[in-house]
Design an enzyme around this catalytic site. Structure first.
Site, PDB file in Angstrom:
ATOM      1  N   THR A 125       0.800  -1.220   0.000  1.00 26.88           N
ATOM      2  CA  THR A 125       0.000   0.000   0.000  1.00 26.88           C
ATOM      3  C   THR A 125       0.833   1.270   0.000  1.00 26.88           C
ATOM      4  O   THR A 125       1.940   1.294   0.548  1.00 26.88           O
ATOM      5  CB  THR A 125      -0.910   0.017   1.253  1.00 26.88           C
ATOM      6  OG1 THR A 125      -1.409   1.346   1.459  1.00 26.88           O
ATOM      7  CG2 THR A 125      -0.153  -0.365   2.518  1.00 26.88           C
ATOM      8  N   GLU A 127       0.241   3.582   1.896  1.00 21.97           N
ATOM      9  CA  GLU A 127       0.401   3.956   3.313  1.00 21.97           C
ATOM     10  C   GLU A 127       1.825   3.686   3.797  1.00 21.97           C
ATOM     11  O   GLU A 127       2.252   4.246   4.795  1.00 21.97           O
ATOM     12  CB  GLU A 127      -0.587   3.171   4.177  1.00 21.97           C
ATOM     13  CG  GLU A 127      -1.953   3.791   4.282  1.00 21.97           C
ATOM     14  CD  GLU A 127      -1.987   5.050   5.138  1.00 21.97           C
ATOM     15  OE1 GLU A 127      -1.559   4.994   6.294  1.00 21.97           O
ATOM     16  OE2 GLU A 127      -2.441   6.091   4.641  1.00 21.97           O
ATOM     17  N   TYR A 149      -1.540   0.236  11.063  1.00 27.83           N
ATOM     18  CA  TYR A 149      -1.842  -0.440   9.788  1.00 27.83           C
ATOM     19  C   TYR A 149      -0.631  -0.390   8.858  1.00 27.83           C
ATOM     20  O   TYR A 149      -0.215  -1.405   8.287  1.00 27.83           O
ATOM     21  CB  TYR A 149      -3.054   0.237   9.134  1.00 27.83           C
ATOM     22  CG  TYR A 149      -3.275  -0.157   7.680  1.00 27.83           C
ATOM     23  CD1 TYR A 149      -3.924  -1.339   7.351  1.00 27.83           C
ATOM     24  CD2 TYR A 149      -2.837   0.677   6.635  1.00 27.83           C
ATOM     25  CE1 TYR A 149      -4.128  -1.692   6.014  1.00 27.83           C
ATOM     26  CE2 TYR A 149      -3.042   0.327   5.311  1.00 27.83           C
ATOM     27  CZ  TYR A 149      -3.685  -0.845   5.004  1.00 27.83           C
ATOM     28  OH  TYR A 149      -3.879  -1.204   3.699  1.00 27.83           O
ATOM     29  N   LYS A 153       1.631  -3.474   7.419  1.00 26.48           N
ATOM     30  CA  LYS A 153       1.811  -3.698   5.971  1.00 26.48           C
ATOM     31  C   LYS A 153       3.299  -3.717   5.597  1.00 26.48           C
ATOM     32  O   LYS A 153       3.700  -4.415   4.668  1.00 26.48           O
ATOM     33  CB  LYS A 153       1.093  -2.598   5.179  1.00 26.48           C
ATOM     34  CG  LYS A 153      -0.401  -2.813   5.050  1.00 26.48           C
ATOM     35  CD  LYS A 153      -0.730  -3.908   4.036  1.00 26.48           C
ATOM     36  CE  LYS A 153      -2.221  -4.085   3.859  1.00 26.48           C
ATOM     37  NZ  LYS A 153      -2.573  -5.225   2.996  1.00 26.48           N
TER      38      LYS A 153
HETATM   39  P1  NAP Z   1     -11.590  -4.501   2.345  1.00 19.45           P
HETATM   40  O1  NAP Z   1     -12.765  -4.157   1.506  1.00 19.45           O
HETATM   41  O2  NAP Z   1     -11.525  -3.994   3.747  1.00 19.45           O
HETATM   42  O3  NAP Z   1     -11.464  -6.105   2.367  1.00 19.45           O
HETATM   43  C1  NAP Z   1     -10.694  -6.782   3.300  1.00 19.45           C
HETATM   44  C2  NAP Z   1     -11.013  -8.255   3.242  1.00 19.45           C
HETATM   45  O4  NAP Z   1     -10.211  -8.947   4.226  1.00 19.45           O
HETATM   46  C3  NAP Z   1     -12.467  -8.622   3.560  1.00 19.45           C
HETATM   47  O5  NAP Z   1     -12.880  -9.659   2.709  1.00 19.45           O
HETATM   48  C4  NAP Z   1     -12.386  -9.142   4.991  1.00 19.45           C
HETATM   49  O6  NAP Z   1     -13.414 -10.038   5.329  1.00 19.45           O
HETATM   50  C5  NAP Z   1     -11.039  -9.867   4.927  1.00 19.45           C
HETATM   51  N1  NAP Z   1     -10.498 -10.136   6.242  1.00 19.45           N
HETATM   52  C6  NAP Z   1     -10.423  -9.305   7.308  1.00 19.45           C
HETATM   53  N2  NAP Z   1      -9.881  -9.955   8.368  1.00 19.45           N
HETATM   54  C7  NAP Z   1      -9.614 -11.232   7.946  1.00 19.45           C
HETATM   55  C8  NAP Z   1      -9.078 -12.374   8.584  1.00 19.45           C
HETATM   56  N3  NAP Z   1      -8.674 -12.343   9.861  1.00 19.45           N
HETATM   57  N4  NAP Z   1      -8.967 -13.510   7.864  1.00 19.45           N
HETATM   58  C9  NAP Z   1      -9.364 -13.551   6.568  1.00 19.45           C
HETATM   59  N5  NAP Z   1      -9.883 -12.509   5.916  1.00 19.45           N
HETATM   60  C10 NAP Z   1     -10.014 -11.354   6.598  1.00 19.45           C
HETATM   61  O7  NAP Z   1     -10.235  -4.037   1.626  1.00 19.45           O
HETATM   62  P2  NAP Z   1      -9.958  -3.690   0.078  1.00 19.45           P
HETATM   63  O8  NAP Z   1     -10.182  -2.239  -0.131  1.00 19.45           O
HETATM   64  O9  NAP Z   1     -10.650  -4.676  -0.782  1.00 19.45           O
HETATM   65  O10 NAP Z   1      -8.380  -3.901  -0.002  1.00 19.45           O
HETATM   66  C11 NAP Z   1      -7.825  -5.168  -0.322  1.00 19.45           C
HETATM   67  C12 NAP Z   1      -6.402  -5.235   0.188  1.00 19.45           C
HETATM   68  O11 NAP Z   1      -5.625  -4.213  -0.410  1.00 19.45           O
HETATM   69  C13 NAP Z   1      -6.254  -5.017   1.698  1.00 19.45           C
HETATM   70  O12 NAP Z   1      -5.183  -5.815   2.132  1.00 19.45           O
HETATM   71  C14 NAP Z   1      -5.891  -3.551   1.818  1.00 19.45           C
HETATM   72  O13 NAP Z   1      -5.172  -3.314   3.018  1.00 19.45           O
HETATM   73  C15 NAP Z   1      -5.039  -3.366   0.579  1.00 19.45           C
HETATM   74  N6  NAP Z   1      -5.030  -2.027  -0.007  1.00 19.45           N
HETATM   75  C16 NAP Z   1      -6.200  -1.402  -0.298  1.00 19.45           C
HETATM   76  C17 NAP Z   1      -6.179  -0.160  -0.906  1.00 19.45           C
HETATM   77  C18 NAP Z   1      -7.450   0.566  -1.247  1.00 19.45           C
HETATM   78  O14 NAP Z   1      -7.387   1.783  -1.500  1.00 19.45           O
HETATM   79  N7  NAP Z   1      -8.598  -0.118  -1.321  1.00 19.45           N
HETATM   80  C19 NAP Z   1      -4.943   0.427  -1.245  1.00 19.45           C
HETATM   81  C20 NAP Z   1      -3.773  -0.270  -0.952  1.00 19.45           C
HETATM   82  C21 NAP Z   1      -3.833  -1.505  -0.351  1.00 19.45           C
HETATM   83  P3  NAP Z   1     -14.724  -9.477   6.135  1.00 19.45           P
HETATM   84  O15 NAP Z   1     -15.346  -8.480   5.234  1.00 19.45           O
HETATM   85  O16 NAP Z   1     -15.534 -10.664   6.408  1.00 19.45           O
HETATM   86  O17 NAP Z   1     -14.156  -8.843   7.384  1.00 19.45           O
HETATM   87  N1  GDD Z   2     -12.197   7.596   6.657  1.00 25.30           N
HETATM   88  C1  GDD Z   2     -12.245   8.922   6.814  1.00 25.30           C
HETATM   89  N2  GDD Z   2     -13.341   9.472   7.385  1.00 25.30           N
HETATM   90  N3  GDD Z   2     -11.221   9.675   6.363  1.00 25.30           N
HETATM   91  C2  GDD Z   2     -11.311  11.012   6.499  1.00 25.30           C
HETATM   92  C3  GDD Z   2     -12.407  11.637   7.091  1.00 25.30           C
HETATM   93  C4  GDD Z   2     -13.474  10.827   7.569  1.00 25.30           C
HETATM   94  O1  GDD Z   2     -14.474  11.291   8.109  1.00 25.30           O
HETATM   95  N4  GDD Z   2     -12.196  12.967   7.058  1.00 25.30           N
HETATM   96  C5  GDD Z   2     -11.010  13.175   6.487  1.00 25.30           C
HETATM   97  N5  GDD Z   2     -10.463  11.986   6.155  1.00 25.30           N
HETATM   98  C6  GDD Z   2      -9.140  11.803   5.542  1.00 25.30           C
HETATM   99  C7  GDD Z   2      -8.253  10.835   6.322  1.00 25.30           C
HETATM  100  O2  GDD Z   2      -7.702  11.485   7.472  1.00 25.30           O
HETATM  101  C8  GDD Z   2      -7.237  10.497   5.251  1.00 25.30           C
HETATM  102  O3  GDD Z   2      -6.251  11.494   5.176  1.00 25.30           O
HETATM  103  C9  GDD Z   2      -8.061  10.531   3.949  1.00 25.30           C
HETATM  104  O4  GDD Z   2      -9.286  11.202   4.270  1.00 25.30           O
HETATM  105  C10 GDD Z   2      -8.363   9.159   3.353  1.00 25.30           C
HETATM  106  O5  GDD Z   2      -8.890   8.334   4.372  1.00 25.30           O
HETATM  107  P1  GDD Z   2      -9.500   6.871   4.042  1.00 25.30           P
HETATM  108  O6  GDD Z   2     -10.520   6.968   2.969  1.00 25.30           O
HETATM  109  O7  GDD Z   2      -9.917   6.274   5.347  1.00 25.30           O
HETATM  110  O8  GDD Z   2      -8.274   6.097   3.387  1.00 25.30           O
HETATM  111  P2  GDD Z   2      -6.743   5.971   3.815  1.00 25.30           P
HETATM  112  O9  GDD Z   2      -5.952   6.779   2.830  1.00 25.30           O
HETATM  113  O10 GDD Z   2      -6.536   6.233   5.246  1.00 25.30           O
HETATM  114  O11 GDD Z   2      -6.469   4.409   3.591  1.00 25.30           O
HETATM  115  C11 GDD Z   2      -6.948   3.735   2.414  1.00 25.30           C
HETATM  116  O12 GDD Z   2      -5.965   3.790   1.405  1.00 25.30           O
HETATM  117  C12 GDD Z   2      -4.738   3.102   1.714  1.00 25.30           C
HETATM  118  C13 GDD Z   2      -3.797   3.310   0.515  1.00 25.30           C
HETATM  119  O13 GDD Z   2      -3.234   4.573   0.569  1.00 25.30           O
HETATM  120  C14 GDD Z   2      -7.285   2.289   2.816  1.00 25.30           C
HETATM  121  O14 GDD Z   2      -7.918   1.667   1.740  1.00 25.30           O
HETATM  122  C15 GDD Z   2      -6.017   1.502   3.152  1.00 25.30           C
HETATM  123  O15 GDD Z   2      -6.360   0.121   3.339  1.00 25.30           O
HETATM  124  C16 GDD Z   2      -5.040   1.639   1.973  1.00 25.30           C
HETATM  125  O16 GDD Z   2      -3.854   0.937   2.263  1.00 25.30           O
END
Ligand code: NAP
Ligand code: GDD
Length: 326
Positions: A125, A127, A149, A153
């Site tokens: 990520t 992050e 987190y 990671k």
């Molecule tokens: P998400 O919607 O939160 O999905 C996470 C998945 O992990 C869900 O299916 C959840 O199942 C499962 N999970 C949680 N705890 C578990 C456990 N103990 N054992 C097995 N499965 C478990 O996340 P996403 O947005 O699809 O992201 C996918 C991956 O990419 C994550 O690893 C995230 O950290 C990473 N990532 C995401 C982003 C982004 O912007 N979306 C960016 C960079 C990296 P339940 O729903 O049943 O809890």
């Molecule tokens: N969630 C949330 N809620 N974020 C807020 C809010 C609020 O009410 N107000 C401001 N923010 C700001 C957060 O402080 C952060 O700077 C930004 O919005 C994005 O927050 P999120 O959407 O929660 O995402 P993230 O960037 O912290 O993390 C996501 O992206 C990562 C990759 O850069 C997640 O998907 C992580 O799993 C992923 O690794």
């Protein structure tokens, strides 16, 4: 026919990736952690719940991962499962470390000890960059995670690199920047905003409380990003790639796009609540996706404008149904 095992198949990316692999004729297995009510709504939304094979298991339980690898005999393993919400990682740091960090090692060990030749994808990520000094982040940017987190990671990222170097495993890390969709979890800021826009437009919500709206993110569409995951595992050699759009936007401007899509002014509805600020913030993320373009032939196709409009439209449709009881 190729087979793939996806951890986190019930999450946003897991569901889109499962759909993509089914379209490519894979046999798709998914790890299903035990929940009192299984959360398969995303698989249902995409109409693929009957097409994937779910195997009970949890990232914190090594034996269940070993069993899943033995059962699925996957050509490719995508480790997408995680406690993925940054905010929660301060409230549940140990669970986050066990799932998001140690869980990666459990999967790598399951593959190694089952003598499987599976290729491995790790969901790294942006992050990881955290408090970076590089205005644009690429594969060579130093990591400085800012949350439990991010630190978890980092462990998973380096374990993946280490298994590649130690055991010659075909293991890749996708360093993905934020990606969103109508299937995004409600707690993430884009979805919180698009859901609120729909509710405010339909008269059932009055205001939207947010934290740091000056934070900047490089947001893309999840449907585009899962293609990059697959492409990484189709290369001759394993490697790590930044996946991003190359553009960054403030939370404030993202809100502007969302509210103006339904003819509203975001400034009339947003309340900045200091209680929603994070203990340590990642202020700016901006990725350089050049390597992915050059080596994978991948680039983001969906603009932030189109992405947010797609999410607002989906939320309007869902909330309208909720309100009318249909
Ligand atoms: P998400 O919607 O939160 O999905 C996470 C998945 O992990 C869900 O299916 C959840 O199942 C499962 N999970 C949680 N705890 C578990 C456990 N103990 N054992 C097995 N499965 C478990 O996340 P996403 O947005 O699809 O992201 C996918 C991956 O990419 C994550 O690893 C995230 O950290 C990473 N990532 C995401 C982003 C982004 O912007 N979306 C960016 C960079 C990296 P339940 O729903 O049943 O809890
Ligand atoms: N969630 C949330 N809620 N974020 C807020 C809010 C609020 O009410 N107000 C401001 N923010 C700001 C957060 O402080 C952060 O700077 C930004 O919005 C994005 O927050 P999120 O959407 O929660 O995402 P993230 O960037 O912290 O993390 C996501 O992206 C990562 C990759 O850069 C997640 O998907 C992580 O799993 C992923 O690794």
């Amino acid at each position: 026919m190729k087979s793939a095992l996806i951890t986190g198949i019930t999450g946003q990316d897991g569901a889109y990736l499962a759909k993509l692999l089914l379209q490519k004729n894979y046999e798709v297995y998914g790890l299903l952690p035990r929940r009192s009510t299984p959360s398969i709504w995303r698989l249902q939304f995409l109409g693929i719940q009957e097409e994937v094979r779910l195997i009970a298991g949890d990232l914190t339980d090594f034996s269940s991962l070993s069993r899943a690898v033995a059962l699925a005999k996957p050509d490719e393993v995508y480790n997408l499962g995680a406690q993925s919400y940054v905010g929660t990682s301060w409230q549940q740091p140990v669970l986050t470390a066990q799932t998001t960090g140690l869980g990666v090692l459990h999967v790598l060990e399951a593959i190694r000890l089952e003598n499987s030749n599976s290729k491995f994808y790790q969901a790294s990520t942006s992050e990881l960059f955290g408090l970076t000094e590089d205005p644009v982040q690429s594969e060579s940017t130093l990591f400085y995670p800012r949350s439990p987190y991010g630190v978890a990671k980092l462990f998973g990222h380096w374990m993946t690199v280490n298994y590649r170097e130690s055991y010659d495993m075909f293991a890749c890390c996708g360093i993905l920047f934020n990606h969103e969709s109508p299937l995004r979890g409600m707690e993430f800021v884009t979805r919180k905003v698009t859901d609120a826009v729909a509710r405010i437009k339909l008269g059932i919500q009055k205001e939207l409380r947010l934290g740091n709206i000056e934070a900047k993110r490089d947001w893309g569409f999840a449907g585009d990003y899962v293609e990059a995951m697959w492409l990484m595992l189709q290369q001759e050699k394993p490697d790590d790639y930044v996946i991003a759009t190359g553009r960054t936007t403030t939370v404030r401007d993202m809100c502007k796009i969302a509210f103006s899509h339904v003819g509203l002014d975001y400034e009339d509805f947003i309340v900045v609540d200091p209680n929603l600020y994070r203990p340590a913030e990642v202020e700016v993320l901006l990725g350089n996706p050049d390597k992915a373009k050059r080596k994978l032939g991948w680039q983001a196709r969906t603009s932030l404008q189109d992405l947010i409009q797609m999410m607002v439209e989906a939320d309007l449709e869902r909330v309208r149904k909720e309100v009318s009881g249909k």
